[in-house]
Design a protein around this motif. Structure first.
Motif, PDB file in Angstrom:
ATOM      1  N   GLY A 127      -6.040  10.438  -2.835  1.00 44.36           N
ATOM      2  CA  GLY A 127      -6.170   9.496  -1.728  1.00 44.36           C
ATOM      3  C   GLY A 127      -6.163  10.229  -0.396  1.00 44.36           C
ATOM      4  O   GLY A 127      -6.176  11.469  -0.339  1.00 44.36           O
ATOM      5  N   GLY A 128      -6.097   9.437   0.666  1.00 41.93           N
ATOM      6  CA  GLY A 128      -6.144   9.996   2.019  1.00 41.93           C
ATOM      7  C   GLY A 128      -5.182  11.162   2.227  1.00 41.93           C
ATOM      8  O   GLY A 128      -5.472  12.097   2.981  1.00 41.93           O
ATOM      9  N   ARG A 129      -4.044  11.092   1.559  1.00 37.91           N
ATOM     10  CA  ARG A 129      -3.052  12.172   1.715  1.00 37.91           C
ATOM     11  C   ARG A 129      -3.628  13.524   1.308  1.00 37.91           C
ATOM     12  O   ARG A 129      -3.214  14.549   1.827  1.00 37.91           O
ATOM     13  N   ASP A 130      -4.540  13.511   0.342  1.00 37.13           N
ATOM     14  CA  ASP A 130      -5.127  14.784  -0.084  1.00 37.13           C
ATOM     15  C   ASP A 130      -6.059  15.334   0.996  1.00 37.13           C
ATOM     16  O   ASP A 130      -6.161  16.537   1.184  1.00 37.13           O
ATOM     17  N   SER A 142      -1.737  16.170  10.907  1.00 42.45           N
ATOM     18  CA  SER A 142      -3.045  16.273  10.258  1.00 42.45           C
ATOM     19  C   SER A 142      -3.711  14.922  10.046  1.00 42.45           C
ATOM     20  O   SER A 142      -4.923  14.814  10.175  1.00 42.45           O
ATOM     21  N   GLU A 143      -2.934  13.901   9.764  1.00 40.10           N
ATOM     22  CA  GLU A 143      -3.560  12.596   9.556  1.00 40.10           C
ATOM     23  C   GLU A 143      -4.236  12.131  10.846  1.00 40.10           C
ATOM     24  O   GLU A 143      -5.356  11.608  10.821  1.00 40.10           O
ATOM     25  N   GLY A 144      -3.537  12.368  11.978  1.00 38.89           N
ATOM     26  CA  GLY A 144      -4.103  11.961  13.264  1.00 38.89           C
ATOM     27  C   GLY A 144      -5.400  12.700  13.553  1.00 38.89           C
ATOM     28  O   GLY A 144      -6.384  12.104  14.024  1.00 38.89           O
ATOM     29  N   VAL A 145      -5.421  13.985  13.252  1.00 40.03           N
ATOM     30  CA  VAL A 145      -6.633  14.777  13.498  1.00 40.03           C
ATOM     31  C   VAL A 145      -7.764  14.265  12.610  1.00 40.03           C
ATOM     32  O   VAL A 145      -8.899  14.108  13.058  1.00 40.03           O
ATOM     33  N   LYS A 146      -7.409  13.973  11.378  1.00 37.64           N
ATOM     34  CA  LYS A 146      -8.421  13.442  10.453  1.00 37.64           C
ATOM     35  C   LYS A 146      -9.022  12.158  11.030  1.00 37.64           C
ATOM     36  O   LYS A 146     -10.239  11.982  11.039  1.00 37.64           O
ATOM     37  N   LYS A 147      -8.159  11.297  11.527  1.00 32.14           N
ATOM     38  CA  LYS A 147      -8.657  10.021  12.068  1.00 32.14           C
ATOM     39  C   LYS A 147      -9.515  10.238  13.312  1.00 32.14           C
ATOM     40  O   LYS A 147     -10.498   9.538  13.515  1.00 32.14           O
ATOM     41  N   GLN A 148      -9.104  11.214  14.148  1.00 31.39           N
ATOM     42  CA  GLN A 148      -9.921  11.512  15.328  1.00 31.39           C
ATOM     43  C   GLN A 148     -11.334  11.875  14.908  1.00 31.39           C
ATOM     44  O   GLN A 148     -12.303  11.447  15.508  1.00 31.39           O
ATOM     45  N   LEU A 149     -11.418  12.704  13.873  1.00 27.87           N
ATOM     46  CA  LEU A 149     -12.739  13.121  13.417  1.00 27.87           C
ATOM     47  C   LEU A 149     -13.542  11.939  12.903  1.00 27.87           C
ATOM     48  O   LEU A 149     -14.753  11.911  13.011  1.00 27.87           O
ATOM     49  N   SER A 150     -12.860  10.952  12.349  1.00 31.32           N
ATOM     50  CA  SER A 150     -13.587   9.761  11.884  1.00 31.32           C
ATOM     51  C   SER A 150     -14.096   8.958  13.069  1.00 31.32           C
ATOM     52  O   SER A 150     -15.192   8.411  13.041  1.00 31.32           O
ATOM     53  N   ALA A 151     -13.264   8.946  14.100  1.00 30.78           N
ATOM     54  CA  ALA A 151     -13.597   8.080  15.221  1.00 30.78           C
ATOM     55  C   ALA A 151     -14.790   8.616  16.003  1.00 30.78           C
ATOM     56  O   ALA A 151     -15.631   7.858  16.459  1.00 30.78           O
ATOM     57  N   LEU A 208     -10.642   3.676  -1.712  1.00 32.04           N
ATOM     58  CA  LEU A 208      -9.961   4.948  -1.447  1.00 32.04           C
ATOM     59  C   LEU A 208      -8.875   4.690  -0.411  1.00 32.04           C
ATOM     60  O   LEU A 208      -9.161   4.479   0.772  1.00 32.04           O
ATOM     61  N   GLY A 209      -7.652   4.644  -0.883  1.00 33.13           N
ATOM     62  CA  GLY A 209      -6.537   4.351   0.019  1.00 33.13           C
ATOM     63  C   GLY A 209      -5.850   5.625   0.463  1.00 33.13           C
ATOM     64  O   GLY A 209      -6.437   6.702   0.495  1.00 33.13           O
ATOM     65  N   GLY A 210      -4.569   5.484   0.759  1.00 32.65           N
ATOM     66  CA  GLY A 210      -3.811   6.641   1.212  1.00 32.65           C
ATOM     67  C   GLY A 210      -3.370   7.523   0.055  1.00 32.65           C
ATOM     68  O   GLY A 210      -3.277   8.743   0.189  1.00 32.65           O
ATOM     69  N   GLY A 211      -3.083   6.897  -1.082  1.00 34.95           N
ATOM     70  CA  GLY A 211      -2.557   7.687  -2.188  1.00 34.95           C
ATOM     71  C   GLY A 211      -3.287   7.482  -3.496  1.00 34.95           C
ATOM     72  O   GLY A 211      -3.017   8.174  -4.462  1.00 34.95           O
ATOM     73  N   GLY A 215       0.807  -1.222   0.000  1.00 33.59           N
ATOM     74  CA  GLY A 215       0.000   0.000   0.000  1.00 33.59           C
ATOM     75  C   GLY A 215       0.838   1.269   0.000  1.00 33.59           C
ATOM     76  O   GLY A 215       2.039   1.242   0.277  1.00 33.59           O
ATOM     77  N   THR A 216       0.188   2.380  -0.295  1.00 36.67           N
ATOM     78  CA  THR A 216       0.887   3.665  -0.269  1.00 36.67           C
ATOM     79  C   THR A 216       1.239   4.038   1.167  1.00 36.67           C
ATOM     80  O   THR A 216       2.323   4.536   1.449  1.00 36.67           O
ATOM     81  N   THR A 217       0.306   3.784   2.079  1.00 33.52           N
ATOM     82  CA  THR A 217       0.558   4.154   3.480  1.00 33.52           C
ATOM     83  C   THR A 217       0.806   2.940   4.375  1.00 33.52           C
ATOM     84  O   THR A 217       1.612   3.014   5.293  1.00 33.52           O
ATOM     85  N   PHE A 218       0.072   1.863   4.108  1.00 32.78           N
ATOM     86  CA  PHE A 218       0.275   0.642   4.892  1.00 32.78           C
ATOM     87  C   PHE A 218       0.394  -0.547   3.956  1.00 32.78           C
ATOM     88  O   PHE A 218      -0.177  -0.526   2.859  1.00 32.78           O
ATOM     89  N   SER A 219       1.085  -1.564   4.421  1.00 31.12           N
ATOM     90  CA  SER A 219       1.174  -2.794   3.652  1.00 31.12           C
ATOM     91  C   SER A 219       0.759  -3.961   4.535  1.00 31.12           C
ATOM     92  O   SER A 219       0.810  -3.855   5.771  1.00 31.12           O
ATOM     93  N   GLY A 260     -10.031   0.177   1.432  1.00 30.25           N
ATOM     94  CA  GLY A 260      -9.061   1.258   1.640  1.00 30.25           C
ATOM     95  C   GLY A 260      -9.354   2.021   2.915  1.00 30.25           C
ATOM     96  O   GLY A 260     -10.507   2.260   3.272  1.00 30.25           O
ATOM     97  N   GLY A 261      -8.270   2.390   3.595  1.00 32.32           N
ATOM     98  CA  GLY A 261      -8.390   3.022   4.914  1.00 32.32           C
ATOM     99  C   GLY A 261      -9.224   4.296   4.897  1.00 32.32           C
ATOM    100  O   GLY A 261      -9.926   4.603   5.875  1.00 32.32           O
ATOM    101  N   SER A 262      -9.179   5.019   3.794  1.00 31.26           N
ATOM    102  CA  SER A 262      -9.862   6.318   3.790  1.00 31.26           C
ATOM    103  C   SER A 262     -11.381   6.186   3.744  1.00 31.26           C
ATOM    104  O   SER A 262     -12.086   7.172   3.961  1.00 31.26           O
ATOM    105  N   THR A 263     -11.879   4.979   3.457  1.00 28.89           N
ATOM    106  CA  THR A 263     -13.341   4.827   3.478  1.00 28.89           C
ATOM    107  C   THR A 263     -13.861   4.808   4.917  1.00 28.89           C
ATOM    108  O   THR A 263     -15.058   4.743   5.144  1.00 28.89           O
ATOM    109  N   ARG A 264     -12.926   4.870   5.879  1.00 32.76           N
ATOM    110  CA  ARG A 264     -13.347   4.975   7.284  1.00 32.76           C
ATOM    111  C   ARG A 264     -13.850   6.374   7.610  1.00 32.76           C
ATOM    112  O   ARG A 264     -14.458   6.586   8.643  1.00 32.76           O
ATOM    113  N   MET A 265     -13.538   7.338   6.774  1.00 35.04           N
ATOM    114  CA  MET A 265     -14.068   8.684   7.029  1.00 35.04           C
ATOM    115  C   MET A 265     -15.586   8.610   6.864  1.00 35.04           C
ATOM    116  O   MET A 265     -16.065   8.168   5.804  1.00 35.04           O
ATOM    117  N   PRO A 266     -16.343   9.023   7.879  1.00 39.11           N
ATOM    118  CA  PRO A 266     -17.803   8.814   7.811  1.00 39.11           C
ATOM    119  C   PRO A 266     -18.446   9.456   6.591  1.00 39.11           C
ATOM    120  O   PRO A 266     -19.471   8.993   6.107  1.00 39.11           O
TER     121      PRO A 266
END
Ligand code: AMP
Length: 748
Positions: free
Chosen positions: A203-206, A241-250, A173-176, A10-14, A313-319
């Motif tokens: 991807g999530g980076r954007d 910023s990635e951490g903040v993004k994830k907090q908002l998802s959680a 929708l992954g990281g990149g 993956g771009t961010t995780f494998s 893809g990890g970014s589909t966790r964004m609600p």
């Protein structure tokens, strides 16, 4: 013993997965930290390579000895980073990561890993796929197959949730990268991709970058300070910023807040609401939505025909992602698979397979577009979707993938004024696939003629809107009259492009070398100029005598009588500039007096070409002087009238009748060729009949005069002399009867 694994690089995780020998089900192999996912991050710490969470933390903290997201540059020869003065390409970095994943998984499994199925975004071009294969090989892995990430996810999902006739939209929708793929669950576990689209720069980076903008803007608003130029701080915010993004998802609340404090700037704290984040990223989601619609459009399906939407893809966790898709498709997206693991699990399923059988679709390519017999794909929307069941065995699952990009070559249009993409294999065609195409290729006297082919990937007519993936040069082409070159283009199972070429009926491939695509390709976006053509082979036809003092073209009138006029180039549009002070060439056909300018003839790739009935009386008479070819070495004048043909250089040459020489001429001579009495060919040189032959044939006869330059641009040929295209899938020796190709693709 050794195991085969599936690797989601993956771009961010494998992640690495294998088939558990006990349960016979795919399982993630935990890494040395006991985690299922390994960050795709490498830290170069004092000559040592660090992976895993330690590297990720250093990267997040903005340490400059870390590299991440290198998958985005896969296939590029440019260095992705420099470490201690050494340049690393994305391929080399991926190789280091793959070696680490391999060794970690070997330790966990207690077994060696020699081969792997590796996943790539469906949208990856041939070069990126090749680079992935090389990276794996350099890491000591034999690549069993490259499969597309969405297909891998659909396999993992399908194992437990098979529904016959279901059309599943895989939204990845992954990281990149972003891929959207429509897959079809057919009978007996056959999973096939129907259409796929993607954007491998989205991807999530954007989303992270937008979060970074929000945090910085808020901070600047609150403190009145400007921090954009403080690179260290900006890089820290970037890491946050990635951490903040994830907090908002959680946090499952619309008014969720995230607090960020800025080290070195006191206790400034900013809050971001989910609404703010969603508003500032809505356009990114819309871009994914537009691709979903494009995929449906290409498949000829409507939104209502989609049985389900599968999130990967990890970014589909964004609600906002499932909410957006629910609104669009009117149904809740599936969340049966773990979006982080599904791809690796699917790759593991594929790694357990030796051979797949590929069913044949009836596909023809007409004007670059494919026409598909939809009934064979099972895509008809009226078919009812059968109830969900578990496929009890991995062996039942088979995967048939498609080409994400059309493959074409650069050609010049019929008007000879612009370059375009001549599509040879359409997008969304099942792969592996081969297409063979014949080119009438005009060779020069030299022993080793060359033909250059610019391979494009993309649908657009404009070559500059496509990726110019490769430049190939076919070499060693022997000189013949009317040489035919067969070129075979193929997408292999991995989506990698191959080119092979053969001469005439040879059974041996001609040598082909790959050259770098020129850095400046802007010429292909510009009108075709005569200078551009000069690099090719069409420099100018000169029939008649040339006045040595000035460029004056003199043409003797050529008279055709009782000719059925089939092809006629655009005379009236042709320039009649001062520089061409030539008298007109008269061509009389069907009692019409049609005027050709000499310049017009000289600019025509084919020269003058007509098709006539063999029962017509037909006569051409002209003075020829080929000495004027000499400024264009390698060029020659081609003349043909049915059985009569000649290829004359600046020194003259042979006049052939049915392939046999009837006269050898100097550069200057008077020629009369005729076709009379329903099949009697005759050639007269300087008033003397040198040969005649009767050929009773009901076939139409081509008459051609053309100047040809023996260079190696295939683009001029591809519209003028391509005689056919055939296409079939490489299915265990079967051909597609519907296409009955003249040129059979051949095996490797
Ligand atoms: P992948 O390439 O599929 O591994 O996806 C990685 C991307 O998913 C990264 O951009 C992550 O930031 C993103 N991601 C992972 N978990 C979450 C989450 N809970 N909320 C938002 N994005 C996430």
């Amino acid at each position: 013993m050794s195991v085969s694994v599936g690797i989601d690089l993956g771009t961010t995780f494998s992640a690495v997965a294998y088939i558990d020998p006990q349960t016979k089900l795919p399982q993630i192999v935990p890494n040395s930290e006991g985690r299922k996912l390994t960050p795709s991050v490498i830290q170069f710490l004092d000559g040592e390579l660090i992976f895993g969470s330690e590297a990720q933390e250093s990267y997040n903290a903005g340490e400059d000895d870390c590299v991440a997201t290198f998958k985005r540059e896969m296939g590029s020869d440019r260095p992705y980073c420099f470490v201690d003065g050494k340049a690393y390409t994305s391929e080399e970095l991926s190789s280091l990561l793959l070696r680490h994943l391999k060794e970690d998984a070997e330790a966990s499994l207690g077994d060696t890993i020699k081969e792997a199925v590796i996943t790539v975004p469906a949208y990856f071009y041939s070069r990126e796929r090749e680079a992935t294969i090389r990276a794996a090989e350099a890491a000591g892995l034999r690549v069993k197959k490259i499969i597309d990430e969405p297909n891998a996810a659909a396999m993992a999902y399908g194992l437990n949730h098979w529904r016959e006739n279901a059309s599943i939209m895989v939204y990845d929708l992954g990281g990149g990268t972003f891929d959207v793929t429509l897959v079809h669950m057919g009978k007996n576990g056959e999973l096939s991709t129907i259409t796929t689209r993607g954007n491998h720069k989205l991807g999530g980076r954007d989303w992270d970058a937008r979060m970074e903008d929000i945090l910085i803007a808020k901070f600047e608003n609150e403190t009145g300070l400007s921090i954009r130029d403080d690179h260290e701080l900006v890089s820290i915010v970037n890491g946050m910023s990635e951490g903040v993004k994830k907090q908002l998802s959680a946090q499952n609340m619309l008014a969720a807040k995230a607090s960020v404090s800025f080290p070195g700037y006191g206790n400034a704290v900013v809050t971001v609401t989910r609404k703010e984040f969603e508003d500032s990223t809505a356009d990114l989601l819309d871009r994914t939505g537009a691709l979903c619609l494009a995929v449906l459009d290409e498949a000829g399906l409507a939104i209502g025909d989609v049985t389900d939407v599968l999130l990967v893809g990890g970014s589909t966790r964004m609600p906002q992602v499932p909410a957006y898709l629910q609104k669009m498709f009117g149904k809740k997206p599936l969340s049966h698979v773990n979006p982080d693991e599904a791809v690796a699990l699917g790759a593991a399923i594929q790694s357990s397979k030796d051979n797949e059988s590929y069913a044949t679709l009836a596909v023809r390519v007409v004007d670059g577009k494919k026409t598909t017999d939809r009934s064979k794909t099972g895509l008809n929307s009226h078919l009812s979707v059968k109830a969900e069941k578990k496929l009890n065995s991995l062996g039942l699952l088979s995967l048939r993938e498609t080409t994400a990009h059309a493959m074409g070559v650069i050609a010049i249009n019929d008007e000879e004024n612009r370059y375009y993409n001549e599509i040879i294999i359409p997008a969304n065609h099942p792969r592996p696939v081969r297409a063979a195409k014949r080119f009438r290729f005009y060779t020069s006297n030299k022993a080793n003629n060359e033909l250059a082919i610019y391979v494009l990937q993309g649908d657009s007519e404009n070559p500059l809107d496509c990726q110019i993936t490769y430049k190939y040069v076919v070499t060693g082409i022997k000189h013949k009259t009317g040489t035919v070159i067969k070129i075979q283009y193929s997408y292999d199972v991995n989506g990698v492009i191959h080119i092979q070429a053969r001469q005439d009926d040879d059974t041996v491939d001609l040598p082909i070398r790959r050259e770098n695509v020129p850095a400046d390709i802007s010429v292909f976006g510009q009108p075709v100029k005569s200078e551009n053509k000069d690099q090719g082979f069409n420099v100018g036809l000169q029939l008649g005598v040339i006045n040595t003092q000035s460029v004056v073209h003199k043409y003797k009138p050529i008279t055709f009588s009782n000719v059925e006029w089939v092809k006629y180039d655009n005379v009236s549009d042709h320039p009649n500039g001062d520089e061409f002070d030539e008298p007109k060439v008269h061509i009389i056909a069907n009692e019409e007096n049609i005027e050709f300018h000499g310049y017009n003839i000289s600019e025509m790739n084919e020269g003058v070409k007509y098709t006539i009935s063999p029962f017509d009386d037909f006569e051409i008479e002209c003075d020829i002087n080929t000495s004027t070819i000499s400024p264009h070495p390698g060029g020659y004048l081609e003349i043909s009238l049915g059985l009569i043909s000649a290829q004359l250089t600046e020194n003259g040459g042979d006049i052939l009748m049915d392939g046999v020489s009837v006269a050898t001429v100097d550069p200057c001579f008077h020629l009369k060729m005729s076709l009379t009495k329903g099949g009697q060919y005759e050639v007269e040189i300087d008033g003397k009949t040198v040969g005649s032959k009767f050929k009773a044939s009901t076939n139409d006869v081509d008459v051609r005069f053309g100047f040809v330059h023996g260079s190696h641009y295939c683009h001029l040929l591809s519209h003028a002399y391509v005689t056919d295209i055939s296409m079939m899938q490489a299915v265990a020796g079967e051909t597609d009867d519907d296409d009955s190709p003249d040129t059979e693709p051949w095996d490797d």
